[in-house]
Enzyme design. Sequence first.
Site, PDB file in Angstrom:
ATOM      1  N   HIS A  61       0.775  -1.191   0.034  1.00 58.43           N
ATOM      2  CA  HIS A  61      -0.025   0.051  -0.007  1.00 58.43           C
ATOM      3  C   HIS A  61       0.891   1.134   0.100  1.00 58.43           C
ATOM      4  O   HIS A  61       0.886   2.157  -0.822  1.00 58.43           O
ATOM      5  CB  HIS A  61      -0.852   0.042   1.302  1.00 58.43           C
ATOM      6  CG  HIS A  61      -2.004   1.239   1.105  1.00 58.43           C
ATOM      7  ND1 HIS A  61      -2.938   1.323   2.054  1.00 58.43           N
ATOM      8  CD2 HIS A  61      -1.750   2.260   0.577  1.00 58.43           C
ATOM      9  CE1 HIS A  61      -3.614   2.302   1.896  1.00 58.43           C
ATOM     10  NE2 HIS A  61      -2.975   3.247   1.070  1.00 58.43           N
ATOM     11  N   GLU A 115       0.603   7.882  -3.499  1.00 53.42           N
ATOM     12  CA  GLU A 115       1.729   7.348  -2.646  1.00 53.42           C
ATOM     13  C   GLU A 115       2.916   8.251  -2.570  1.00 53.42           C
ATOM     14  O   GLU A 115       3.299   8.776  -1.534  1.00 53.42           O
ATOM     15  CB  GLU A 115       2.003   6.182  -2.539  1.00 53.42           C
ATOM     16  CG  GLU A 115       0.809   5.218  -2.244  1.00 53.42           C
ATOM     17  CD  GLU A 115       0.288   5.205  -0.803  1.00 53.42           C
ATOM     18  OE1 GLU A 115       0.912   5.222   0.204  1.00 53.42           O
ATOM     19  OE2 GLU A 115      -1.025   5.624  -0.783  1.00 53.42           O
ATOM     20  N   HIS A 119       3.251  10.670   0.695  1.00 52.89           N
ATOM     21  CA  HIS A 119       4.073  10.072   1.737  1.00 52.89           C
ATOM     22  C   HIS A 119       5.686  10.240   1.433  1.00 52.89           C
ATOM     23  O   HIS A 119       6.793  10.459   2.143  1.00 52.89           O
ATOM     24  CB  HIS A 119       3.707   8.729   1.820  1.00 52.89           C
ATOM     25  CG  HIS A 119       2.327   8.157   2.440  1.00 52.89           C
ATOM     26  ND1 HIS A 119       2.048   8.582   3.712  1.00 52.89           N
ATOM     27  CD2 HIS A 119       1.495   7.797   1.680  1.00 52.89           C
ATOM     28  CE1 HIS A 119       0.728   8.306   3.827  1.00 52.89           C
ATOM     29  NE2 HIS A 119       0.415   7.800   2.636  1.00 52.89           N
TER      30      HIS A 119
HETATM   31  P1  AMP Z   1      -3.125   6.962   2.034  1.00 57.52           P
HETATM   32  O1  AMP Z   1      -3.783   8.160   1.476  1.00 57.52           O
HETATM   33  O2  AMP Z   1      -1.703   6.492   1.407  1.00 57.52           O
HETATM   34  O3  AMP Z   1      -3.298   6.790   3.485  1.00 57.52           O
HETATM   35  O4  AMP Z   1      -4.032   5.761   1.305  1.00 57.52           O
HETATM   36  C1  AMP Z   1      -5.508   5.558   1.467  1.00 57.52           C
HETATM   37  C2  AMP Z   1      -5.979   5.839   0.037  1.00 57.52           C
HETATM   38  O5  AMP Z   1      -5.400   4.785  -0.831  1.00 57.52           O
HETATM   39  C3  AMP Z   1      -7.583   5.537  -0.152  1.00 57.52           C
HETATM   40  O6  AMP Z   1      -7.923   6.709  -0.881  1.00 57.52           O
HETATM   41  C4  AMP Z   1      -7.484   4.208  -0.579  1.00 57.52           C
HETATM   42  O7  AMP Z   1      -8.806   4.080  -1.329  1.00 57.52           O
HETATM   43  C5  AMP Z   1      -6.307   4.041  -1.426  1.00 57.52           C
HETATM   44  N1  AMP Z   1      -6.046   2.801  -1.619  1.00 57.52           N
HETATM   45  C6  AMP Z   1      -5.649   1.711  -0.924  1.00 57.52           C
HETATM   46  N2  AMP Z   1      -5.260   0.680  -1.485  1.00 57.52           N
HETATM   47  C7  AMP Z   1      -5.353   0.758  -2.625  1.00 57.52           C
HETATM   48  C8  AMP Z   1      -5.077  -0.108  -3.837  1.00 57.52           C
HETATM   49  N3  AMP Z   1      -4.699  -1.270  -3.696  1.00 57.52           N
HETATM   50  N4  AMP Z   1      -5.303   0.457  -4.889  1.00 57.52           N
HETATM   51  C9  AMP Z   1      -5.625   1.812  -5.038  1.00 57.52           C
HETATM   52  N5  AMP Z   1      -5.869   2.548  -4.161  1.00 57.52           N
HETATM   53  C10 AMP Z   1      -5.704   2.063  -2.852  1.00 57.52           C
END
Ligand code: AMP
Length: 226
Positions: A61, A115, A119
């Site tokens: 992730h 990402e 991050h």
């Molecule tokens: P983050 O913003 O890094 O905390 O991640 C959360 C976001 O990532 C949310 O919008 C999730 O829907 C998205 N997300 C999590 N896993 C996946 C995935 N495998 N593919 C695409 N989007 C993802």
Amino acid sequence: MGAKGWFIVKLLMFQGLFVSRPQEDFDFFYLVLQWPGAYCDTTRACCYPTSGKPAADFGIHGLWPNYKGGSWPSNCDPDSQFDRSQILDLVSSLKKNWPTLSCPSNEGFTFWEHEWEKHGTCSESVMDQHEYFENALKLKEKANLLQTLRNSGIVPDDGFYDLEEITKVIEGGIGFTPGIECNKDPELNDQLHQIYICVDTSGTEFIECPVLPRGRCPSTVQFSKF
Ligand code: AMP
């Protein structure tokens, strides 16, 4: 040393001041690995990448810089936009190990871009964009989660497994206690969703977690099929 020699030494020192990267401004990373079966059950609508259904394996992730206190920085550098040309050599591995599951179906660049910008830009003091993705891929391989669980009879068969047992088995594999996050599927089963593994600020070595995420897991959890 002559005047010319000293001038060169001074010039190099001066350059060093500006070229060397600043000290990191976070305490550790979470490598967050996701079970795709649980992600798809949670959101109900997930879409497979354009390259097809990902393998039944944990996917990345993200690699998230964090503070010891439990909070984290985000979107640290709006000037550092995701540049896909920097990671072309990693794309086939990213598709396999960091698959997108969001809709509509896409190659994955949108997820990787999110990402990186949210991050990755917060750990630019220790790794550039290429290193960020490369390190995450290496760490995922090193964690070898699915194999470790399988070796102990913990398999994605929709069965329910003891949370403590899962934690212990992963700890036996990587040497440190992981954080485990659960979600509920539409039938309200608690499922194994994401595993958090702590990584040092160089982004290469596993460490004991300074703080574990709140995982919302009961004592037994479902390891869903994918
Ligand atoms: P983050 O913003 O890094 O905390 O991640 C959360 C976001 O990532 C949310 O919008 C999730 O829907 C998205 N997300 C999590 N896993 C996946 C995935 N495998 N593919 C695409 N989007 C993802």
